[in-house]
Design a protein around this motif. Sequence first.
Motif, PDB file in Angstrom:
ATOM      1  N   LEU A  33       0.828  -1.206   0.000  1.00  0.00           N
ATOM      2  CA  LEU A  33       0.000   0.000   0.000  1.00  0.00           C
ATOM      3  C   LEU A  33       0.862   1.256   0.000  1.00  0.00           C
ATOM      4  O   LEU A  33       0.560   2.229  -0.695  1.00  0.00           O
ATOM      5  N   PHE A  34       1.956   1.236   0.782  1.00  0.00           N
ATOM      6  CA  PHE A  34       2.883   2.371   0.769  1.00  0.00           C
ATOM      7  C   PHE A  34       3.494   2.557  -0.616  1.00  0.00           C
ATOM      8  O   PHE A  34       3.617   3.678  -1.110  1.00  0.00           O
ATOM      9  N   LYS A  35       3.883   1.450  -1.245  1.00  0.00           N
ATOM     10  CA  LYS A  35       4.455   1.497  -2.584  1.00  0.00           C
ATOM     11  C   LYS A  35       3.431   2.060  -3.580  1.00  0.00           C
ATOM     12  O   LYS A  35       3.763   2.925  -4.401  1.00  0.00           O
ATOM     13  N   ASN A  41      -0.823   4.994  -7.334  1.00  0.00           N
ATOM     14  CA  ASN A  41      -1.571   3.919  -7.975  1.00  0.00           C
ATOM     15  C   ASN A  41      -2.271   3.086  -6.894  1.00  0.00           C
ATOM     16  O   ASN A  41      -2.219   1.864  -6.910  1.00  0.00           O
ATOM     17  N   LEU A  42      -2.909   3.792  -5.949  1.00  0.00           N
ATOM     18  CA  LEU A  42      -3.434   3.133  -4.762  1.00  0.00           C
ATOM     19  C   LEU A  42      -4.589   2.192  -5.071  1.00  0.00           C
ATOM     20  O   LEU A  42      -4.675   1.110  -4.507  1.00  0.00           O
ATOM     21  N   TRP A  43      -5.489   2.559  -5.937  1.00  0.00           N
ATOM     22  CA  TRP A  43      -6.666   1.724  -6.204  1.00  0.00           C
ATOM     23  C   TRP A  43      -6.535   1.066  -7.567  1.00  0.00           C
ATOM     24  O   TRP A  43      -7.214   1.400  -8.507  1.00  0.00           O
ATOM     25  N   SER A  44      -5.649   0.132  -7.659  1.00  0.00           N
ATOM     26  CA  SER A  44      -5.412  -0.502  -8.951  1.00  0.00           C
ATOM     27  C   SER A  44      -5.947  -1.928  -8.964  1.00  0.00           C
ATOM     28  O   SER A  44      -6.131  -2.566  -7.926  1.00  0.00           O
TER      29      SER A  44
END
Length: 139
Positions: A33-35, A41-44
């Motif tokens: 999630l940090f990456k 690109n959090l909601w991929s």
Amino acid sequence: MEHLEAARLYLFGEVKFLHLLLLLMALDIVTGLFKAWKNKNLWSRKSLFGYARKVLVLVVIILANVVDQVLDLNGMVAYATVLFYLANEGLSIIENLADVGVLVPTGLAEKLKNIENSSKTLPEEVREEFTSEKGDDEK
């Protein structure tokens, strides 16, 4: 109550290091999630597939445990399976940490970059690493 005990035995039995694997899976999700946040690109879709893969890993471990129970192998198949996934999760965590800028050991970071930039698959990289001559690195 007997049915619950039988279900628990066949689902996970006495699988060694299962709690550690679950912890590493959670840490991999957090570092992932940090990456994703860093890369905006959090909601991929990729993250959703990653979560689904983690569930499927547990299915593989359940299957390995059932094989152990049926063949009376004293947990060897499940143990080997969990060890494989422990290593896989550990590498993924380190890769995520390196990607967000956390310092990781130099040799490990270089190996991860080589794997990432290589056209070879991870099993091919591991096979090559274990079959190469010790003198090759010194040339």
